[in-house]
Write an enzyme that holds these catalytic residues in place. Structure first.
Site, PDB file in Angstrom:
ATOM      1  N   ALA A  90      -6.613  -4.145  -3.075  1.00 46.68           N
ATOM      2  CA  ALA A  90      -6.233  -2.749  -3.353  1.00 46.68           C
ATOM      3  C   ALA A  90      -5.139  -2.355  -2.360  1.00 46.68           C
ATOM      4  O   ALA A  90      -5.238  -1.359  -1.636  1.00 46.68           O
ATOM      5  CB  ALA A  90      -7.430  -1.805  -3.271  1.00 46.68           C
ATOM      6  N   LEU A  91      -4.107  -3.169  -2.362  1.00 52.26           N
ATOM      7  CA  LEU A  91      -3.104  -3.102  -1.290  1.00 52.26           C
ATOM      8  C   LEU A  91      -2.230  -1.856  -1.356  1.00 52.26           C
ATOM      9  O   LEU A  91      -1.926  -1.349  -2.435  1.00 52.26           O
ATOM     10  CB  LEU A  91      -2.208  -4.345  -1.345  1.00 52.26           C
ATOM     11  CG  LEU A  91      -2.946  -5.687  -1.220  1.00 52.26           C
ATOM     12  CD1 LEU A  91      -1.936  -6.834  -1.237  1.00 52.26           C
ATOM     13  CD2 LEU A  91      -3.799  -5.753   0.044  1.00 52.26           C
ATOM     14  N   HIS A 127      -1.254  -2.208   4.342  1.00 51.49           N
ATOM     15  CA  HIS A 127      -1.431  -3.670   4.312  1.00 51.49           C
ATOM     16  C   HIS A 127      -0.071  -4.378   4.403  1.00 51.49           C
ATOM     17  O   HIS A 127       0.083  -5.375   5.103  1.00 51.49           O
ATOM     18  CB  HIS A 127      -2.095  -4.102   3.006  1.00 51.49           C
ATOM     19  CG  HIS A 127      -3.473  -3.549   2.777  1.00 51.49           C
ATOM     20  ND1 HIS A 127      -3.732  -2.584   1.843  1.00 51.49           N
ATOM     21  CD2 HIS A 127      -4.660  -3.834   3.347  1.00 51.49           C
ATOM     22  CE1 HIS A 127      -5.028  -2.300   1.838  1.00 51.49           C
ATOM     23  NE2 HIS A 127      -5.619  -3.039   2.753  1.00 51.49           N
ATOM     24  N   GLY A 183      -4.899  -3.738  11.308  1.00 54.63           N
ATOM     25  CA  GLY A 183      -4.385  -2.373  11.403  1.00 54.63           C
ATOM     26  C   GLY A 183      -5.137  -1.579  12.471  1.00 54.63           C
ATOM     27  O   GLY A 183      -6.360  -1.641  12.538  1.00 54.63           O
ATOM     28  N   ASP A 212      -8.235   0.760  11.694  1.00 52.52           N
ATOM     29  CA  ASP A 212      -9.634   0.409  11.948  1.00 52.52           C
ATOM     30  C   ASP A 212      -9.759   0.035  13.419  1.00 52.52           C
ATOM     31  O   ASP A 212      -9.911  -1.131  13.782  1.00 52.52           O
ATOM     32  CB  ASP A 212     -10.043  -0.751  11.035  1.00 52.52           C
ATOM     33  CG  ASP A 212      -9.989  -0.351   9.572  1.00 52.52           C
ATOM     34  OD1 ASP A 212     -11.006   0.105   9.049  1.00 52.52           O
ATOM     35  OD2 ASP A 212      -8.900  -0.461   8.954  1.00 52.52           O
TER      36      ASP A 212
HETATM   37  P1  AMP Z   1      -8.878  -3.563   4.276  1.00 49.60           P
HETATM   38  O1  AMP Z   1      -8.290  -4.143   3.042  1.00 49.60           O
HETATM   39  O2  AMP Z   1      -9.237  -2.118   4.170  1.00 49.60           O
HETATM   40  O3  AMP Z   1      -9.974  -4.422   4.852  1.00 49.60           O
HETATM   41  O4  AMP Z   1      -7.720  -3.595   5.354  1.00 49.60           O
HETATM   42  C1  AMP Z   1      -7.074  -4.798   5.684  1.00 49.60           C
HETATM   43  C2  AMP Z   1      -6.245  -4.575   6.911  1.00 49.60           C
HETATM   44  O5  AMP Z   1      -5.280  -3.558   6.660  1.00 49.60           O
HETATM   45  C3  AMP Z   1      -7.090  -4.102   8.112  1.00 49.60           C
HETATM   46  O6  AMP Z   1      -6.640  -4.772   9.279  1.00 49.60           O
HETATM   47  C4  AMP Z   1      -6.774  -2.634   8.160  1.00 49.60           C
HETATM   48  O7  AMP Z   1      -6.907  -2.086   9.451  1.00 49.60           O
HETATM   49  C5  AMP Z   1      -5.332  -2.611   7.703  1.00 49.60           C
HETATM   50  N1  AMP Z   1      -4.967  -1.282   7.227  1.00 49.60           N
HETATM   51  C6  AMP Z   1      -5.606  -0.537   6.294  1.00 49.60           C
HETATM   52  N2  AMP Z   1      -5.034   0.667   6.160  1.00 49.60           N
HETATM   53  C7  AMP Z   1      -3.995   0.692   7.033  1.00 49.60           C
HETATM   54  C8  AMP Z   1      -2.996   1.662   7.369  1.00 49.60           C
HETATM   55  N3  AMP Z   1      -2.960   2.866   6.798  1.00 49.60           N
HETATM   56  N4  AMP Z   1      -2.088   1.333   8.314  1.00 49.60           N
HETATM   57  C9  AMP Z   1      -2.122   0.118   8.917  1.00 49.60           C
HETATM   58  N5  AMP Z   1      -3.025  -0.835   8.641  1.00 49.60           N
HETATM   59  C10 AMP Z   1      -3.940  -0.553   7.710  1.00 49.60           C
END
Ligand code: AMP
Length: 310
Positions: A58-59, A63, A173, A176
């Protein structure tokens, strides 16, 4: 199956496969651990630096910013898409978590990602899987306190991914922030020889931190969700004006969130970014982290306050 069939089996190019130069437009998709491991090892041959961006799909631009950071400092970039069931609690949103594989695949290909790992749950967790990776104490703070078992699921899957990919650098990111602290500690304590790179939070134009979970918000909730960012900006402003007392800063932020009736605060904490322990004042820098429910969506955001001079 979503395999592209690219590149041709490695036996046709023994030892010479370089996904960037041999197949410049093709992103190879690996669905099995064995394939991914072999592809990563081949990609690293000759001392190439391999960057890794783990995601749950769900990029969005957040991401993609990690992918670009990896691209800027690594020779080969690999990403993973895996909605990891072990990091979801029994009453959380695993079943309805957005899954948009085709769109994600195209976005990653456009960013020049060479290798994508997209395993099934059965591939990652074979029947009888019983081993866990846990970072004690840290995993029970911030999101870990609100979501028991969450970080155990995160560290277990990230450790597995690190073993499979063997990256030189992995990109996470700062959004988190607790996850970054927990993963850094895991990598240090368990001697994973790689660099953990934390990238800045990417926001919408109005300040809302980008998140796959923003898709759950209706237009009214989307506006209400801005209170998370507003509460952080209030802290930032007070800190810029010289307020160092963490309790006072936190009270101001909580007051801001309370002003938005329909938003339910989960936590607002001012902590040390490495230990996640509360701090009394922010003179040495601090992480200001907030989590709140907007409708059924649990959203998080944070800022880092820099060390004050002197
Ligand atoms: P997720 O798919 O939610 O597990 O996120 C994957 C990676 O993308 C993790 O390292 C998150 O911290 C990073 N991430 C998600 N949202 C953001 C954002 N708004 N800015 C920067 N990194 C992000």
């Amino acid at each position: 199956m979503h395999s592209t069939g690219y590149p041709p089996p490695e036996t046709e190019h023994p030892g010479t496969y370089d996904p960037r130069t041999d197949y410049p437009d093709a992103m190879r998709i690996c669905e099995t651990i064995e394939d991914m491991r072999a592809a990563c090892r081949a990609a690293r041959r000759g001392g190439k630096r391999l960057g890794f961006v783990p995601t749950m799909g769900a990029l969005h631009e957040g991401h993609l910013s990690l992918v670009r950071a990896a691209r800027a400092s690594c020779d080969i970039v690999t990403a993973s898409i895996f909605v990891n069931p072990t990091q979801f609690g029994p009453n959380e949103d695993l079943a309805k978590y957005p899954r948009t594989f085709e769109r994600d695949r195209k976005l990653l290909e456009k960013e020049g990602v060479e290798l994508l790992f997209a395993p099934s749950v059965e591939e990652m967790y074979p029947v009888g899987a019983a081993a866990w990776v846990t970072v004690e104490e840290l995993s029970d703070k911030l999101d870990g306190r609100s979501r028991p078992g969450h970080f155990r699921g995160v560290t277990t899957v990230v450790a597995k991914l690190f073993h499979i990919v063997e990256p030189d650098a992995a990109f996470f990111g700062q959004k988190d922030a607790a996850q970054v602290a927990v993963i850094r500690r895991m990598a240090r304590d368990l001697n994973f020889f790689l660099e953990i790179v934390a990238c800045p939070i990417v926001r919408e134009a109005d300040g809302l931190a980008m998140s796959s979970r923003n898709a759950y918000l209706d237009p009214q909730q989307r506006k209400q969700a801005l209170v998370l960012y507003r509460s952080l900006m209030r802290v930032q402003k007070l800190a810029d004006a010289g307020e160092l007392n963490a309790a006072k800063l936190a009270a101001a932020a909580r007051e801001e969130v309370a002003g938005e009736n329909s938003v339910r605060l989960d936590y607002l904490e001012i902590v040390d970014p490495d230990t996640l322990d509360s701090v009394e004042d922010v003179a040495n820098g601090a992480l200001v982290a907030v989590a709140a429910f907007v409708g059924t969506a649990r959203l998080i955001d944070n800022i880092l306050l820099p060390k004050t001079a002197g």
